[in-house]
Design a protein around this motif. Sequence first.
Motif, PDB file in Angstrom:
ATOM      1  N   ALA A   1     -50.473  41.673  -3.750  1.00 53.46           N
ATOM      2  CA  ALA A   1     -50.308  42.494  -4.954  1.00 53.46           C
ATOM      3  C   ALA A   1     -49.756  43.876  -4.603  1.00 53.46           C
ATOM      4  O   ALA A   1     -50.173  44.507  -3.635  1.00 53.46           O
ATOM      5  N   GLY A   2     -48.819  44.325  -5.423  1.00 50.01           N
ATOM      6  CA  GLY A   2     -48.204  45.629  -5.217  1.00 50.01           C
ATOM      7  C   GLY A   2     -47.048  45.613  -4.242  1.00 50.01           C
ATOM      8  O   GLY A   2     -46.328  46.610  -4.110  1.00 50.01           O
ATOM      9  N   ALA A   3     -46.855  44.493  -3.549  1.00 54.31           N
ATOM     10  CA  ALA A   3     -45.785  44.394  -2.558  1.00 54.31           C
ATOM     11  C   ALA A   3     -44.876  43.198  -2.787  1.00 54.31           C
ATOM     12  O   ALA A   3     -43.699  43.216  -2.382  1.00 54.31           O
ATOM     13  N   ALA A   4     -45.370  42.164  -3.443  1.00 50.41           N
ATOM     14  CA  ALA A   4     -44.637  40.895  -3.543  1.00 50.41           C
ATOM     15  C   ALA A   4     -43.381  41.023  -4.387  1.00 50.41           C
ATOM     16  O   ALA A   4     -43.377  41.643  -5.447  1.00 50.41           O
ATOM     17  N   LYS A   5     -42.341  40.387  -3.914  1.00 50.60           N
ATOM     18  CA  LYS A   5     -41.057  40.400  -4.610  1.00 50.60           C
ATOM     19  C   LYS A   5     -41.119  39.636  -5.927  1.00 50.60           C
ATOM     20  O   LYS A   5     -40.359  39.922  -6.854  1.00 50.60           O
ATOM     21  N   ASP A   6     -42.051  38.674  -6.037  1.00 57.92           N
ATOM     22  CA  ASP A   6     -42.064  37.799  -7.210  1.00 57.92           C
ATOM     23  C   ASP A   6     -43.033  38.244  -8.299  1.00 57.92           C
ATOM     24  O   ASP A   6     -43.184  37.557  -9.301  1.00 57.92           O
ATOM     25  N   GLU A   7     -43.705  39.389  -8.142  1.00 60.12           N
ATOM     26  CA  GLU A   7     -44.706  39.758  -9.137  1.00 60.12           C
ATOM     27  C   GLU A   7     -44.099  40.552 -10.289  1.00 60.12           C
ATOM     28  O   GLU A   7     -43.086  41.250 -10.138  1.00 60.12           O
ATOM     29  N   ILE A   8     -44.733  40.431 -11.444  1.00 64.26           N
ATOM     30  CA  ILE A   8     -44.319  41.189 -12.625  1.00 64.26           C
ATOM     31  C   ILE A   8     -44.731  42.643 -12.476  1.00 64.26           C
ATOM     32  O   ILE A   8     -43.946  43.560 -12.740  1.00 64.26           O
ATOM     33  N   ALA A   9     -45.956  42.864 -12.093  1.00 63.69           N
ATOM     34  CA  ALA A   9     -46.489  44.208 -11.836  1.00 63.69           C
ATOM     35  C   ALA A   9     -47.728  44.075 -10.979  1.00 63.69           C
ATOM     36  O   ALA A   9     -48.312  42.997 -10.847  1.00 63.69           O
ATOM     37  N   ASP A  10     -48.161  45.185 -10.406  1.00 63.31           N
ATOM     38  CA  ASP A  10     -49.347  45.209  -9.562  1.00 63.31           C
ATOM     39  C   ASP A  10     -50.585  44.983 -10.430  1.00 63.31           C
ATOM     40  O   ASP A  10     -50.870  45.773 -11.340  1.00 63.31           O
TER      41      ASP A  10
ATOM     42  N   ALA B   1     -41.309  37.955   1.834  1.00 66.58           N
ATOM     43  CA  ALA B   1     -40.391  38.894   1.204  1.00 66.58           C
ATOM     44  C   ALA B   1     -41.131  40.004   0.459  1.00 66.58           C
ATOM     45  O   ALA B   1     -42.118  39.757  -0.242  1.00 66.58           O
ATOM     46  N   HIS B   2     -40.634  41.216   0.611  1.00 71.23           N
ATOM     47  CA  HIS B   2     -41.185  42.415  -0.009  1.00 71.23           C
ATOM     48  C   HIS B   2     -40.305  42.835  -1.179  1.00 71.23           C
ATOM     49  O   HIS B   2     -39.164  42.371  -1.320  1.00 71.23           O
ATOM     50  N   LYS B   3     -40.832  43.724  -2.015  1.00 73.40           N
ATOM     51  CA  LYS B   3     -40.033  44.267  -3.117  1.00 73.40           C
ATOM     52  C   LYS B   3     -38.752  44.918  -2.596  1.00 73.40           C
ATOM     53  O   LYS B   3     -37.711  44.894  -3.258  1.00 73.40           O
ATOM     54  N   ARG B   4     -38.847  45.517  -1.426  1.00 72.44           N
ATOM     55  CA  ARG B   4     -37.694  46.164  -0.795  1.00 72.44           C
ATOM     56  C   ARG B   4     -37.165  45.288   0.332  1.00 72.44           C
ATOM     57  O   ARG B   4     -37.930  44.777   1.148  1.00 72.44           O
ATOM     58  N   ASP B   5     -35.869  45.169   0.400  1.00 74.24           N
ATOM     59  CA  ASP B   5     -35.276  44.304   1.421  1.00 74.24           C
ATOM     60  C   ASP B   5     -35.489  44.826   2.834  1.00 74.24           C
ATOM     61  O   ASP B   5     -35.469  44.042   3.793  1.00 74.24           O
ATOM     62  N   ASP B   6     -35.683  46.154   2.991  1.00 76.34           N
ATOM     63  CA  ASP B   6     -35.861  46.709   4.334  1.00 76.34           C
ATOM     64  C   ASP B   6     -37.343  46.787   4.734  1.00 76.34           C
ATOM     65  O   ASP B   6     -37.679  47.391   5.745  1.00 76.34           O
ATOM     66  N   HIS B   7     -38.208  46.172   3.932  1.00 70.03           N
ATOM     67  CA  HIS B   7     -39.628  46.076   4.263  1.00 70.03           C
ATOM     68  C   HIS B   7     -40.079  44.624   4.191  1.00 70.03           C
ATOM     69  O   HIS B   7     -39.356  43.767   3.675  1.00 70.03           O
ATOM     70  N   ALA B   8     -41.259  44.365   4.714  1.00 67.37           N
ATOM     71  CA  ALA B   8     -41.783  43.001   4.744  1.00 67.37           C
ATOM     72  C   ALA B   8     -43.291  43.027   4.570  1.00 67.37           C
ATOM     73  O   ALA B   8     -43.955  44.036   4.830  1.00 67.37           O
TER      74      ALA B   8
ATOM     75  N   GLU C   1     -57.773  33.502   2.075  1.00 71.06           N
ATOM     76  CA  GLU C   1     -57.587  32.523   3.145  1.00 71.06           C
ATOM     77  C   GLU C   1     -58.082  33.043   4.497  1.00 71.06           C
ATOM     78  O   GLU C   1     -57.812  32.457   5.523  1.00 71.06           O
ATOM     79  N   GLN C   2     -58.794  34.180   4.461  1.00 71.52           N
ATOM     80  CA  GLN C   2     -59.474  34.724   5.641  1.00 71.52           C
ATOM     81  C   GLN C   2     -58.510  35.261   6.693  1.00 71.52           C
ATOM     82  O   GLN C   2     -58.754  35.163   7.893  1.00 71.52           O
ATOM     83  N   ASN C   3     -57.434  35.859   6.226  1.00 70.37           N
ATOM     84  CA  ASN C   3     -56.495  36.541   7.109  1.00 70.37           C
ATOM     85  C   ASN C   3     -56.341  37.986   6.650  1.00 70.37           C
ATOM     86  O   ASN C   3     -56.821  38.369   5.577  1.00 70.37           O
ATOM     87  N   VAL C   4     -55.658  38.790   7.458  1.00 74.86           N
ATOM     88  CA  VAL C   4     -55.430  40.205   7.159  1.00 74.86           C
ATOM     89  C   VAL C   4     -53.943  40.414   6.931  1.00 74.86           C
ATOM     90  O   VAL C   4     -53.110  39.840   7.641  1.00 74.86           O
ATOM     91  N   ILE C   5     -53.616  41.247   5.947  1.00 73.19           N
ATOM     92  CA  ILE C   5     -52.223  41.469   5.576  1.00 73.19           C
ATOM     93  C   ILE C   5     -51.865  42.943   5.717  1.00 73.19           C
ATOM     94  O   ILE C   5     -52.655  43.814   5.320  1.00 73.19           O
ATOM     95  N   LEU C   6     -50.721  43.221   6.285  1.00 69.10           N
ATOM     96  CA  LEU C   6     -50.095  44.544   6.213  1.00 69.10           C
ATOM     97  C   LEU C   6     -49.034  44.433   5.127  1.00 69.10           C
ATOM     98  O   LEU C   6     -47.997  43.793   5.329  1.00 69.10           O
ATOM     99  N   PRO C   7     -49.263  45.022   3.945  1.00 65.96           N
ATOM    100  CA  PRO C   7     -48.391  44.732   2.796  1.00 65.96           C
ATOM    101  C   PRO C   7     -47.050  45.446   2.788  1.00 65.96           C
ATOM    102  O   PRO C   7     -46.142  45.015   2.087  1.00 65.96           O
ATOM    103  N   HIS C   8     -46.926  46.532   3.535  1.00 75.15           N
ATOM    104  CA  HIS C   8     -45.688  47.316   3.478  1.00 75.15           C
ATOM    105  C   HIS C   8     -45.245  47.666   4.900  1.00 75.15           C
ATOM    106  O   HIS C   8     -45.522  48.757   5.403  1.00 75.15           O
TER     107      HIS C   8
END
Length: 549
Positions: A132-141, A320-327, A368-375
């Motif tokens: 949430a807040g980072a995904a390319k496919d979301e409508i809004a956070d 994929a991130h909202k920004r192409d230069d981020h992940a 799913e019991q993992n850790v994410i770096l969103p940006h």
Amino acid sequence: MYHYTDFDRDFLAERNAQFRAQVERRLDGSLTEDEFKPLRLMNGVYLQLHAYMLRVAIPYGTLASGQMRTLAVLAEKWDKGYGHFTTRQNIQYNWPRLIDIPDMLDTLGEVGMHAIQTSGNTIRNVTADHFAGAAKDEIADPRPVAELLRQWSTDHPEFQFLPRKFKIAVTGSPNDRAVTRSHDIGLVMKEQDGKIGFEVIIGGGLGRTPMIGKTVRDFVPKADLLPYCEAIVSVYNRLGRRDNKYKARLKITVHENGIEEMRQRIEDRFAQLKPLFSGVDQVMLAGIEAQFALPAFTDNAPAPILDPVLQSFVDTNVTAHKRDDHAIVTISLKKHGETPGDATADQMRLMADLADAHAYGELRISHEQNVILPHVRRDALPVLFAALRSAGLGTANIGLASDIIACPGMDYCALATARSIPVAQEIAKRIDALKIEHEVGALKIKISGCINACGHHHVGHIGILGLDRAGVENYQITLGGDATESAAIGERAGPGFAYDQVVPAIERLILAYLDLRADEEETFIDAFRRLGPAPFKAALYPQENQDAA
């Protein structure tokens, strides 16, 4: 992300002081264990097989780097040097002494964290899409709405003694990564006529009676969401059964009354409640939304990836991130042979440091019991991967066969009837030894150590349920479950397997899939849906085929 106000801090300090006094009364014998139990559960403290357990809330899975470092402190100072991330985006400490838990809670309070309502018959930690807040496919956070729901539900005077525990999940994407259809309330963000709102799903749940939630309203405007959710919980609080805890969840209330009857009752209650809110919730939401602004992103120009090991990691663990230069980078806590969801204090600190260095200081925990770096800046991927790999956190297996969800099972849980962790470890090691994981591709294996289904086995492509059969561990296998927007409950394949037979059975199943699939693009779940269960059952139970011949 949300930052505590003076009110939040004062509330938490008072609550923690109250619990400290309750612990002291338990330790000096003024309170019996039966008297203490409801008090500790309200503060996230369980009595497990070997020790007390503290479950800490990570609301909608969002953590700042400083909070992750505090979780490391708790692990080192008051536990055995590690914590266990759960399917509700929480963290559990399995070995604290009761006398130390008030100090743990005070330490959490210093960084805006708590353990309130992580247990008991109340509204539990609100979960969300971990991207949430980072995904390319979301409508809004969706996290501001999740935070509003958290504030509303915390110590809500009407909902502290519900018929049973109550769980809410929210997503801002049409691609469901929050298992919304397996929750008491699932909220899926939609846009209609230029306005943001939510499809509201009720009555989902797993456990001994698994059910997929039903849509009670196709679209609730964001401005009406909080009174509508209150209407749902209010109706459930009145109708839900208290005579039988196995029939007390909202899913049973919906099943027994029917979705049309529930819809009418909810709409009637909503009509009563809506005027009482007078817009104050929207003023609060606007203030919350302002705290969820995106980071001040740094432009960068990533170089082509030439290292095949790094490319393998990117292929599986980067989204994929909202920004192409981020992940979005998912850090696997599922190294082959390790306990799914466990992280050591050193690993927590490293992930916090990497978040500060490369990801604007923010982390997420997934169901799913993992850790994410969103940006994450894409030019930082090589150095990030090198640091993760050196700490045993660089496993490239997200979404693959060894990325297994597993509950603590009989190694810790007093309710469990079989072991989960060793089964997950052995499956992962066998998959690694066969060197077929990337060939197999997307495959969701989920394991529960009892009928309560904390490992989400019902919605695994392959689900494993450990049971006690006359004092012997027996593992049932389900096939065809799905936790996404096309949610489905898996169907039982047949007789269960002994502990030493379950890993070979899973191996036969996966190898059969490789033979059965139409081509390399057809996933396990797609092949199952195309072919039906028969060929997969034949692989699981080869002796039956021989006997029939």
